[in-house]
Design a protein around this motif. Sequence first.
Motif, PDB file in Angstrom:
ATOM      1  N   ILE A   1      30.756  57.376  48.654  1.00  0.00           N
ATOM      2  CA  ILE A   1      30.050  59.130  48.402  1.00  0.00           C
ATOM      3  C   ILE A   1      28.761  59.448  47.700  1.00  0.00           C
ATOM      4  O   ILE A   1      28.480  58.137  46.386  1.00  0.00           O
ATOM      5  CB  ILE A   1      31.462  59.561  47.189  1.00  0.00           C
ATOM      6  N   SER A   2      27.336  60.520  48.126  1.00  0.00           N
ATOM      7  CA  SER A   2      26.629  60.431  47.523  1.00  0.00           C
ATOM      8  C   SER A   2      25.863  61.803  47.285  1.00  0.00           C
ATOM      9  O   SER A   2      26.357  62.190  48.288  1.00  0.00           O
ATOM     10  CB  SER A   2      25.786  59.249  48.336  1.00  0.00           C
ATOM     11  N   GLY A   3      25.412  61.996  46.023  1.00  0.00           N
ATOM     12  CA  GLY A   3      24.622  62.833  46.304  1.00  0.00           C
ATOM     13  C   GLY A   3      25.936  64.427  45.616  1.00  0.00           C
ATOM     14  O   GLY A   3      25.016  65.218  45.634  1.00  0.00           O
ATOM     15  N   GLN A   4      26.540  63.904  44.554  1.00  0.00           N
ATOM     16  CA  GLN A   4      27.313  64.471  44.695  1.00  0.00           C
ATOM     17  C   GLN A   4      26.787  65.188  42.522  1.00  0.00           C
ATOM     18  O   GLN A   4      26.374  63.689  42.292  1.00  0.00           O
ATOM     19  CB  GLN A   4      28.905  64.001  44.374  1.00  0.00           C
ATOM     20  N   VAL A   5      27.469  66.088  42.127  1.00  0.00           N
ATOM     21  CA  VAL A   5      27.133  66.210  40.882  1.00  0.00           C
ATOM     22  C   VAL A   5      28.588  66.586  40.161  1.00  0.00           C
ATOM     23  O   VAL A   5      29.190  67.652  40.425  1.00  0.00           O
ATOM     24  CB  VAL A   5      25.915  67.592  40.281  1.00  0.00           C
ATOM     25  N   ILE A   6      28.916  65.741  39.570  1.00  0.00           N
ATOM     26  CA  ILE A   6      29.840  66.397  38.286  1.00  0.00           C
ATOM     27  C   ILE A   6      30.432  67.049  37.360  1.00  0.00           C
ATOM     28  O   ILE A   6      29.817  66.005  36.138  1.00  0.00           O
ATOM     29  CB  ILE A   6      31.114  65.465  38.479  1.00  0.00           C
ATOM     30  N   ASP A   7      31.071  68.012  36.730  1.00  0.00           N
ATOM     31  CA  ASP A   7      30.837  68.587  35.377  1.00  0.00           C
ATOM     32  C   ASP A   7      32.403  67.862  34.241  1.00  0.00           C
ATOM     33  O   ASP A   7      33.266  67.801  35.445  1.00  0.00           O
ATOM     34  CB  ASP A   7      30.469  69.623  36.157  1.00  0.00           C
ATOM     35  N   LEU A   8      32.144  67.044  33.537  1.00  0.00           N
ATOM     36  CA  LEU A   8      32.925  66.599  32.311  1.00  0.00           C
ATOM     37  C   LEU A   8      33.094  67.920  31.673  1.00  0.00           C
ATOM     38  O   LEU A   8      32.362  67.417  30.892  1.00  0.00           O
ATOM     39  CB  LEU A   8      32.772  65.212  32.937  1.00  0.00           C
ATOM     40  N   GLU A   9      33.747  68.834  31.947  1.00  0.00           N
ATOM     41  CA  GLU A   9      34.113  69.704  30.387  1.00  0.00           C
ATOM     42  C   GLU A   9      35.403  70.511  30.423  1.00  0.00           C
ATOM     43  O   GLU A   9      36.140  69.984  31.023  1.00  0.00           O
ATOM     44  CB  GLU A   9      32.710  70.551  30.499  1.00  0.00           C
ATOM     45  N   GLN A  10      36.567  70.852  29.214  1.00  0.00           N
ATOM     46  CA  GLN A  10      37.373  71.337  29.527  1.00  0.00           C
ATOM     47  C   GLN A  10      37.347  72.772  30.083  1.00  0.00           C
ATOM     48  O   GLN A  10      38.048  73.512  29.596  1.00  0.00           O
ATOM     49  CB  GLN A  10      37.973  71.314  28.258  1.00  0.00           C
ATOM     50  N   TYR A  11      36.306  73.757  30.428  1.00  0.00           N
ATOM     51  CA  TYR A  11      37.026  75.045  31.243  1.00  0.00           C
ATOM     52  C   TYR A  11      35.566  75.281  31.597  1.00  0.00           C
ATOM     53  O   TYR A  11      34.116  73.620  32.631  1.00  0.00           O
ATOM     54  CB  TYR A  11      35.965  76.257  30.056  1.00  0.00           C
ATOM     55  N   PRO A  12      35.901  75.964  32.718  1.00  0.00           N
ATOM     56  CA  PRO A  12      34.625  76.269  33.946  1.00  0.00           C
ATOM     57  C   PRO A  12      33.209  76.468  33.726  1.00  0.00           C
ATOM     58  O   PRO A  12      33.397  76.941  32.779  1.00  0.00           O
ATOM     59  CB  PRO A  12      35.421  77.052  35.140  1.00  0.00           C
ATOM     60  N   MET A  13      31.951  75.507  33.890  1.00  0.00           N
ATOM     61  CA  MET A  13      30.861  75.722  33.496  1.00  0.00           C
ATOM     62  C   MET A  13      30.241  77.273  34.450  1.00  0.00           C
ATOM     63  O   MET A  13      29.577  77.632  34.472  1.00  0.00           O
ATOM     64  CB  MET A  13      29.770  74.519  33.935  1.00  0.00           C
ATOM     65  N   ILE A  14      30.917  77.374  35.582  1.00  0.00           N
ATOM     66  CA  ILE A  14      30.394  78.307  36.692  1.00  0.00           C
ATOM     67  C   ILE A  14      31.643  79.422  36.809  1.00  0.00           C
ATOM     68  O   ILE A  14      32.206  79.590  37.053  1.00  0.00           O
ATOM     69  CB  ILE A  14      29.949  78.310  38.026  1.00  0.00           C
ATOM     70  N   GLY A  15      31.508  80.728  36.857  1.00  0.00           N
ATOM     71  CA  GLY A  15      32.268  82.639  36.667  1.00  0.00           C
ATOM     72  C   GLY A  15      32.514  82.044  35.086  1.00  0.00           C
ATOM     73  O   GLY A  15      33.837  83.004  34.842  1.00  0.00           O
TER      74      GLY A  15
END
Length: 265
Positions: A238-252
Amino acid sequence: MRLRDKVIIVTGSTMGIGKAIARKAVAEGAKVIIHGLEEDLGLAVVQELGGENAKLHIEEISVDGATQRLVDLAINSWGHLDAIVNNAALVVPSNISTTDKAFLNRVLEVNTIAPFQLIQAALPFLTKSHGAVLNIGSVNAWSGEPNLLAYSISKGALMTMTRNLGDALIRENGVKVNQLNPGWVLTEKEIERKREHGLADTWYEDLPALYAPAGRILWPEEIAAAAIYWLSDESGPISGQVIDLEQYPMIGRNAPKDTSTIPNK
């Protein structure tokens, strides 16, 4: 052990997220290069992890040749290199009025260009080991806050670089490149920044649900736990992935209506 005998460079690892990743990596069987600017803190980390498991390099990451010296230390110490973690960064407030060319260049040098140079220096050895690059970004990469302009620009550029190289290097070199975008993390530096803003050292114990729906912000160890998967063979190709680590959605997510109660993240 998920990282048995792997050699990993972790920049910015004398404290905070980098230190947590280095600790977790050694616990999973890895050897690590500890890097940062605070020699006393770095020596303490090496002592904790053991000289057979960790070596220390103190140098500003954007200095010419610094990234090559980190790679050389890893190779001279253990003979191979399996992964790098680009964690070192300048987290500095700025906005459209306070960000001049020199300031922006400085932030980009540390937060974006130095990670690129470390990947370049490490690539011949990562190619041999079919290794991994893990970039530590920020949820600010998606747009950021008004008073984190230069920092947000640098993390957005890092995210694009991750996706670009994640495609190119897995094809051409067998090296995977991924990124973690942490949200608000309770590090030593974050406590220090809030102290400078006039807050008590216990500011994080009573945060509005708007900013901490779970009742607290993230711990460095939680970011480290996620990092191990991407540094290990478990993540496969698996490559080229960006994973957000937060406790709520960053988009929307609806934008907060009142941001006056808490200083910038």
